[in-house]
Write a protein that holds these residues in place. Sequence first.
Motif, PDB file in Angstrom:
ATOM      1  N   GLU A  76       0.826  -1.210   0.000  1.00  5.36           N
ATOM      2  CA  GLU A  76       0.000   0.000   0.000  1.00  5.36           C
ATOM      3  C   GLU A  76       0.861   1.261   0.000  1.00  5.36           C
ATOM      4  OE1 GLU A  76      -3.166   0.093   2.884  1.00  5.36           O
ATOM      5  OE2 GLU A  76      -3.992  -1.817   2.184  1.00  5.36           O
ATOM      6  N   SER A  77       1.972   1.260   0.713  1.00  5.36           N
ATOM      7  CA  SER A  77       2.824   2.456   0.724  1.00  5.36           C
ATOM      8  C   SER A  77       3.414   2.707  -0.658  1.00  5.36           C
ATOM      9  CB  SER A  77       3.931   2.355   1.775  1.00  5.36           C
ATOM     10  OG  SER A  77       4.904   1.408   1.414  1.00  5.36           O
ATOM     11  N   ALA A  78       3.789   1.646  -1.359  1.00  6.76           N
ATOM     12  CA  ALA A  78       4.311   1.806  -2.722  1.00  6.76           C
ATOM     13  C   ALA A  78       3.251   2.411  -3.631  1.00  6.76           C
ATOM     14  CB  ALA A  78       4.789   0.464  -3.267  1.00  6.76           C
ATOM     15  N   ALA A  79       2.012   1.972  -3.472  1.00  9.97           N
ATOM     16  CA  ALA A  79       0.918   2.522  -4.287  1.00  9.97           C
ATOM     17  C   ALA A  79       0.698   3.994  -3.979  1.00  9.97           C
ATOM     18  CB  ALA A  79      -0.361   1.714  -4.056  1.00  9.97           C
ATOM     19  N   VAL A  80       0.684   4.341  -2.691  1.00 12.99           N
ATOM     20  CA  VAL A  80       0.483   5.746  -2.301  1.00 12.99           C
ATOM     21  C   VAL A  80       1.613   6.604  -2.861  1.00 12.99           C
ATOM     22  CG1 VAL A  80       0.492   7.347  -0.334  1.00 12.99           C
ATOM     23  CG2 VAL A  80      -0.869   5.250  -0.229  1.00 12.99           C
ATOM     24  N   ALA A  93      -6.523   3.680   7.469  1.00 12.83           N
ATOM     25  CA  ALA A  93      -6.962   3.511   8.859  1.00 12.83           C
ATOM     26  C   ALA A  93      -5.827   3.805   9.835  1.00 12.83           C
ATOM     27  CB  ALA A  93      -7.495   2.091   9.069  1.00 12.83           C
ATOM     28  N   ALA A  94      -4.633   3.313   9.543  1.00 17.11           N
ATOM     29  CA  ALA A  94      -3.500   3.522  10.444  1.00 17.11           C
ATOM     30  C   ALA A  94      -3.100   4.999  10.497  1.00 17.11           C
ATOM     31  CB  ALA A  94      -2.319   2.664  10.011  1.00 17.11           C
ATOM     32  N   ALA A  95      -3.141   5.671   9.368  1.00 13.97           N
ATOM     33  CA  ALA A  95      -2.776   7.102   9.342  1.00 13.97           C
ATOM     34  C   ALA A  95      -3.742   7.912  10.192  1.00 13.97           C
ATOM     35  CB  ALA A  95      -2.754   7.608   7.898  1.00 13.97           C
ATOM     36  N   VAL A  96      -5.027   7.636  10.078  1.00 12.78           N
ATOM     37  CA  VAL A  96      -6.024   8.347  10.892  1.00 12.78           C
ATOM     38  C   VAL A  96      -5.765   8.077  12.371  1.00 12.78           C
ATOM     39  CG1 VAL A  96      -8.480   8.438  11.503  1.00 12.78           C
ATOM     40  CG2 VAL A  96      -7.791   8.459   9.102  1.00 12.78           C
ATOM     41  N   ALA A  97      -5.534   6.810  12.724  1.00 12.49           N
ATOM     42  CA  ALA A  97      -5.295   6.443  14.122  1.00 12.49           C
ATOM     43  C   ALA A  97      -4.036   7.105  14.672  1.00 12.49           C
ATOM     44  CB  ALA A  97      -5.206   4.920  14.260  1.00 12.49           C
ATOM     45  N   ARG A  98      -3.032   7.295  13.825  1.00 10.36           N
ATOM     46  CA  ARG A  98      -1.778   7.922  14.266  1.00 10.36           C
ATOM     47  C   ARG A  98      -1.832   9.442  14.199  1.00 10.36           C
ATOM     48  NH1 ARG A  98       3.575   4.874  12.130  1.00 10.36           N
ATOM     49  NH2 ARG A  98       4.486   6.422  13.516  1.00 10.36           N
ATOM     50  N   GLY A  99      -2.826   9.963  13.493  1.00 16.76           N
ATOM     51  CA  GLY A  99      -2.941  11.411  13.374  1.00 16.76           C
ATOM     52  C   GLY A  99      -1.953  12.019  12.390  1.00 16.76           C
ATOM     53  N   ILE A 100      -1.585  11.236  11.382  1.00 17.50           N
ATOM     54  CA  ILE A 100      -0.705  11.751  10.328  1.00 17.50           C
ATOM     55  C   ILE A 100      -1.342  11.470   8.977  1.00 17.50           C
ATOM     56  CG2 ILE A 100       1.391  11.484  11.716  1.00 17.50           C
ATOM     57  CD1 ILE A 100       2.036   8.922  10.208  1.00 17.50           C
ATOM     58  N   SER A 101      -0.816  12.102   7.935  1.00 16.16           N
ATOM     59  CA  SER A 101      -1.379  11.888   6.601  1.00 16.16           C
ATOM     60  C   SER A 101      -0.972  10.522   6.061  1.00 16.16           C
ATOM     61  CB  SER A 101      -0.894  12.982   5.642  1.00 16.16           C
ATOM     62  OG  SER A 101       0.467  12.782   5.307  1.00 16.16           O
ATOM     63  N   ARG A 102      -1.730  10.050   5.100  1.00 18.99           N
ATOM     64  CA  ARG A 102      -1.389   8.760   4.495  1.00 18.99           C
ATOM     65  C   ARG A 102      -0.053   8.838   3.780  1.00 18.99           C
ATOM     66  NH1 ARG A 102      -3.670   8.153  -1.050  1.00 18.99           N
ATOM     67  NH2 ARG A 102      -4.161   5.983  -0.628  1.00 18.99           N
ATOM     68  N   ASP A 103       0.278  10.017   3.188  1.00 19.24           N
ATOM     69  CA  ASP A 103       1.582  10.180   2.549  1.00 19.24           C
ATOM     70  C   ASP A 103       2.718  10.087   3.569  1.00 19.24           C
ATOM     71  OD1 ASP A 103       0.512  10.459  -0.009  1.00 19.24           O
ATOM     72  OD2 ASP A 103       0.444  12.653   0.112  1.00 19.24           O
ATOM     73  N   LEU A 105       2.649   8.497   6.424  1.00 14.11           N
ATOM     74  CA  LEU A 105       2.762   7.107   6.852  1.00 14.11           C
ATOM     75  C   LEU A 105       3.399   6.251   5.771  1.00 14.11           C
ATOM     76  CD1 LEU A 105       2.381   4.952   8.954  1.00 14.11           C
ATOM     77  CD2 LEU A 105       0.014   4.664   8.173  1.00 14.11           C
ATOM     78  N   ALA A 106       3.046   6.492   4.525  1.00 20.33           N
ATOM     79  CA  ALA A 106       3.638   5.727   3.422  1.00 20.33           C
ATOM     80  C   ALA A 106       5.157   5.933   3.381  1.00 20.33           C
ATOM     81  CB  ALA A 106       3.010   6.123   2.096  1.00 20.33           C
ATOM     82  N   ILE A 107       5.611   7.143   3.633  1.00 21.56           N
ATOM     83  CA  ILE A 107       7.044   7.430   3.655  1.00 21.56           C
ATOM     84  C   ILE A 107       7.709   6.695   4.818  1.00 21.56           C
ATOM     85  CG2 ILE A 107       8.763   9.246   4.079  1.00 21.56           C
ATOM     86  CD1 ILE A 107       6.838  11.119   2.449  1.00 21.56           C
ATOM     87  N   LYS A 108       7.083   6.712   5.988  1.00 27.35           N
ATOM     88  CA  LYS A 108       7.636   6.008   7.150  1.00 27.35           C
ATOM     89  C   LYS A 108       7.761   4.507   6.867  1.00 27.35           C
ATOM     90  CE  LYS A 108       5.997   9.115  10.792  1.00 27.35           C
ATOM     91  NZ  LYS A 108       7.246   9.390  11.499  1.00 27.35           N
ATOM     92  N   ILE A 109       6.717   3.944   6.272  1.00 27.18           N
ATOM     93  CA  ILE A 109       6.727   2.511   5.955  1.00 27.18           C
ATOM     94  C   ILE A 109       7.829   2.200   4.950  1.00 27.18           C
ATOM     95  CG2 ILE A 109       5.438   0.653   4.820  1.00 27.18           C
ATOM     96  CD1 ILE A 109       2.880   1.994   6.075  1.00 27.18           C
ATOM     97  N   ARG A 110       7.936   3.007   3.903  1.00 27.03           N
ATOM     98  CA  ARG A 110       8.981   2.784   2.895  1.00 27.03           C
ATOM     99  C   ARG A 110      10.369   2.869   3.526  1.00 27.03           C
ATOM    100  NH1 ARG A 110       9.951   7.571  -0.566  1.00 27.03           N
ATOM    101  NH2 ARG A 110      10.926   8.134   1.409  1.00 27.03           N
ATOM    102  N   ASP A 111      10.582   3.895   4.355  1.00 26.43           N
ATOM    103  CA  ASP A 111      11.895   4.065   4.977  1.00 26.43           C
ATOM    104  C   ASP A 111      12.250   2.895   5.893  1.00 26.43           C
ATOM    105  OD1 ASP A 111      12.038   6.454   3.593  1.00 26.43           O
ATOM    106  OD2 ASP A 111      11.734   7.730   5.359  1.00 26.43           O
ATOM    107  N   MET A 112      11.290   2.412   6.655  1.00 29.06           N
ATOM    108  CA  MET A 112      11.547   1.260   7.531  1.00 29.06           C
ATOM    109  C   MET A 112      11.806   0.001   6.705  1.00 29.06           C
ATOM    110  SD  MET A 112      11.733   2.213  10.628  1.00 29.06           S
ATOM    111  CE  MET A 112      11.677   0.650  11.463  1.00 29.06           C
ATOM    112  N   ASP A 113      11.080  -0.166   5.611  1.00 29.38           N
ATOM    113  CA  ASP A 113      11.288  -1.330   4.746  1.00 29.38           C
ATOM    114  C   ASP A 113      12.680  -1.298   4.127  1.00 29.38           C
ATOM    115  OD1 ASP A 113      10.552  -3.692   3.221  1.00 29.38           O
ATOM    116  OD2 ASP A 113      10.383  -2.344   1.492  1.00 29.38           O
ATOM    117  N   VAL A 114      13.108  -0.136   3.667  1.00 28.23           N
ATOM    118  CA  VAL A 114      14.444  -0.013   3.080  1.00 28.23           C
ATOM    119  C   VAL A 114      15.507  -0.348   4.133  1.00 28.23           C
ATOM    120  CG1 VAL A 114      16.133   1.632   2.147  1.00 28.23           C
ATOM    121  CG2 VAL A 114      13.801   1.593   1.253  1.00 28.23           C
ATOM    122  N   LEU A 115      15.360   0.189   5.329  1.00 31.25           N
ATOM    123  CA  LEU A 115      16.313  -0.084   6.402  1.00 31.25           C
ATOM    124  C   LEU A 115      16.336  -1.574   6.741  1.00 31.25           C
ATOM    125  CD1 LEU A 115      18.308   1.022   8.495  1.00 31.25           C
ATOM    126  CD2 LEU A 115      16.354   1.420  10.011  1.00 31.25           C
TER     127      LEU A 115
END
Length: 149
Positions: A76-80, A93-103, A105-115
């Motif tokens: 999903e992060s790659a798609a976003v 859903a996760a972005a709303v729960a965390r109070g951040i934008s989906r973009d 969150l997508a960046i955070k997910i991508r960065d963690m995946d790369v690491l």
Amino acid sequence: MPYIDPTGVNPGWSLEAQLGLGLTKWVDDVATGKALGQLRAEKEAEINAAYEAATAALALGYPESERETWPVQIMESAAVLAGEEVDTPWIDAAAVARGISRDQLAIKIRDMDVLYRQISGALTGKRQALRDLVQAAQTPEAIAAVVWG
């Protein structure tokens, strides 16, 4: 390498295995107490256990249920981030729960995946290099010198 009779029933040696006479072990096997193949297998098991411990540490702090969502998060992060107009229910859903934008969150997910991939790749490369050293080792001492540390 000459064969010897490990039982002592047929003393002497032969350049060929004499299976019917019990001449089945390499001279080096008797001298070292273990065949190099057995030492290699034991060392590879030791290296694999160290590798498993190191890779398991990458997931510490993440519940199994969350780890099971990692492939969905990555997809999903790659798609976003690609700007695709597709449903991304997990990220939404996760972005709303965390109070951040989906973009964000997508960046955070991508960065963690790369690491994760970088560390996992380094650990796997280390395991494979050590395995290669074990396979190339020609003495028990050379095998014993290969360590994860």
